[in-house]
Design an enzyme around this catalytic site. Structure first.
Site, PDB file in Angstrom:
ATOM      1  CB  SER A 224       6.630  50.002  83.146  1.00  0.00           C
ATOM      2  OG  SER A 224       6.830  49.580  84.479  1.00  0.00           O
TER       3      SER A 224
ATOM      4  CE1 TYR B 192       6.147  52.568  88.104  1.00  0.00           C
ATOM      5  CE2 TYR B 192       7.235  50.437  88.014  1.00  0.00           C
ATOM      6  CZ  TYR B 192       6.855  51.618  87.404  1.00  0.00           C
ATOM      7  OH  TYR B 192       7.182  51.829  86.082  1.00  0.00           O
TER       8      TYR B 192
ATOM      9  CE  LYS C  47       3.502  51.693  85.953  1.00  0.00           C
ATOM     10  NZ  LYS C  47       2.691  52.689  85.240  1.00  0.00           N
TER      11      LYS C  47
ATOM     12  CB  THR D 107       9.009  62.327  81.694  1.00  0.00           C
ATOM     13  OG1 THR D 107       9.844  61.652  82.653  1.00  0.00           O
ATOM     14  CG2 THR D 107       8.047  61.339  81.052  1.00  0.00           C
TER      15      THR D 107
END
Length: 167
Positions: A35, A47, A51, A82
């Protein structure tokens, strides 16, 4: 920590075990899910590390897999519809306004249609090692999302991927 232990490590382990099968088949496609978090701070440090790790994994596998006709690349999805994202949109719509909100989001199946188009591309190997916005790949392959919807590219907000290749 789980994003690295589960996400990035799982991608690596899947490749370790899957690549011999792809070599035997004579052709393959590996798509890592990444992402814009690889480029911009969106969430806590693990995170972003996970990525950019997905993107680097594809970039570094590409030259080693090229002789075996196996393409490795990475996707930067936009906002994906989602259950968790839809809940966030419902409770904090202002957080998503600047990036198109619900109107710019992708269905969970959008990436699968792009993978199918990639697999059918006779010149797929030229993309190997690259990182791509799903929305831009969709435009290249003439793919629309559910309801004839065209998800937006986040390039204007976050810039180009580090391992970008020309489409």
């Amino acid at each position: 920590k789980q994003q690295i232990d589960v996400g990035l490590r799982s991608s690596y382990v899947a490749c370790v075990y899957g690549i011999p099968l792809l070599i035997k088949a004579g052709r393959g496609l590996i798509v890592n899910t990444s992402s814009v978090g690889a480029r911009a701070h969106l969430h806590p440090l693990p995170y972003g590390l996970s990525k950019i790790g997905q993107d680097k994994l594809a970039a570094d596998m590409a030259p080693e897999l090229q002789p075996h006709n196996i393409c490795a690349l990475s996707f930067w999805h936009g906002l994906v519809k989602t259950d968790r994202t839809l809940l966030g949109l419902e409770h904090f719509p202002q957080m998503f306004e600047g990036i198109g909100g619900y109107a710019g989001a992708e269905s969970p199946g959008f990436g699968g249609r792009i993978i199918d188009a990639l697999w059918r591309d006779g010149d797929l190997m030229r993309l190997s090692g690259g990182t791509f916005y799903t929305s831009e790949l969709a435009l290249r392959y003439g793919i629309k999302d559910e309801g004839d919807h065209q998800p937006i590219s986040f390039r204007q907000f976050f810039g180009a991927p580090l391992f970008e290749k020309p489409l």
